[in-house]
Write a protein that holds these residues in place. Structure first.
Motif, short mmCIF file in Angstrom:
data_model
loop_
_atom_site.label_atom_id
_atom_site.label_comp_id
_atom_site.label_asym_id
_atom_site.label_seq_id
_atom_site.Cartn_x
_atom_site.Cartn_y
_atom_site.Cartn_z
N GLU A 220 -1.32 -2.92 5.19
CA GLU A 220 0.13 -2.80 5.36
C GLU A 220 0.87 -3.96 4.71
O GLU A 220 1.92 -3.78 4.09
N SER A 221 0.31 -5.17 4.84
CA SER A 221 0.94 -6.33 4.21
C SER A 221 0.91 -6.20 2.70
O SER A 221 1.88 -6.57 2.02
N GLU B 138 0.81 -3.37 0.96
CA GLU B 138 1.74 -2.32 0.54
C GLU B 138 3.18 -2.83 0.56
O GLU B 138 3.98 -2.46 -0.32
N GLU B 139 3.51 -3.67 1.53
CA GLU B 139 4.87 -4.23 1.58
C GLU B 139 5.17 -5.09 0.37
O GLU B 139 6.33 -5.21 -0.05
N ARG B 140 4.13 -5.69 -0.23
CA ARG B 140 4.33 -6.58 -1.38
C ARG B 140 3.91 -5.91 -2.69
O ARG B 140 3.75 -6.60 -3.70
N ASP B 141 3.68 -4.59 -2.64
CA ASP B 141 3.29 -3.81 -3.84
C ASP B 141 1.97 -4.29 -4.42
O ASP B 141 1.76 -4.22 -5.65
N LYS B 142 1.07 -4.78 -3.56
CA LYS B 142 -0.28 -5.15 -3.99
C LYS B 142 -1.20 -3.95 -3.74
O LYS B 142 -2.06 -3.97 -2.86
N ILE B 143 -1.03 -2.92 -4.54
CA ILE B 143 -1.72 -1.65 -4.30
C ILE B 143 -3.25 -1.78 -4.42
O ILE B 143 -3.98 -1.21 -3.59
N PRO B 144 -3.80 -2.49 -5.41
CA PRO B 144 -5.26 -2.65 -5.47
C PRO B 144 -5.83 -3.28 -4.20
O PRO B 144 -6.90 -2.87 -3.72
#
Length: 204
Positions: A111-112, A114-120
């Protein structure tokens, strides 16, 4: 934030490593779970996943203290006797809360990320939990059979699951280290408290 993830990684390492001299455990598990709970307490303010992991770490801390006072929460792979019901019940609870710990930690990191657009990173957290769930489920599924069979008759399966559980724990540890690097706030996180040299060096 980086310091919190570092504490989590150290906690996982101390919990995984079982180093004994005679009957003395040099690296008791309760120290690892304490560090886990401490690190998670820095992250759980706005994340339900880390809250779940913090609760599970607290329960595992209690289990590890019980083990220090002689609670039968483990067994020897070279034993020839069937495992007692009490031992299996305690181990079942311990494995279940370890799964809950991994679930909360992986969910919190996902979740953290995804909030920062760190998809990998989010995808990695999802993959780690999928494997951890499969290994944990197989362990829980195997436990009842040990009431009727000796460990020797199940040796290959138990040994394989033991190695798989260790591999999962190491994977979660590496995930926490990666999260600490990729999710750290600008300037190092934790208001600059992360000094150079605070790196995890695990030797097994």
């Amino acid at each position: 934030m980086r310091r919190a993830y570092l504490q989590i990684a150290w906690g996982l390492a101390l919990e995984l490593i079982d180093f004994r001299i005679g009957m003395i455990d040099i690296l008791p598990d309760f120290v690892g779970y304490f560090l886990l709970a401490l690190g998670l307490s820095r992250l759980n303010a706005h994340n339900r996943g880390f809250n779940i992991a913090w609760f599970a770490a607290g329960v595992q801390f209690v289990f590890s203290i019980m083990q220090m006072f002689g609670a039968p929460t483990g067994f020897s792979l070279t034993g020839v006797e069937s495992v007692s019901t009490v031992t299996l019940v305690l181990m079942t609870f311990s494995v279940a809360f370890e799964m809950l710990l991994y679930y909360g930690l992986c969910r919190g990191i996902r979740e953290s990320a995804e909030e920062r657009d760190k998809i990998p990173l989010a995808d990695s957290a999802r993959a780690v939990w999928s494997v951890a769930f499969c290994v944990g489920f197989l362990n829980l599924f195997l436990f009842p059979f040990q009431l009727n069979y000796t460990l020797q008759s199940l040796f290959e399966v138990v040994l394989l699951l033991a190695f798989a559980s260790l591999a999962v724990g190491l994977w979660v540890l590496l995930l926490a280290r990666r999260a600490g690097r990729e999710l750290a706030e600008p300037g190092g996180g934790d208001n600059g408290e992360d000094a150079a040299g605070t790196q995890l060096d695990v030797r097994i």
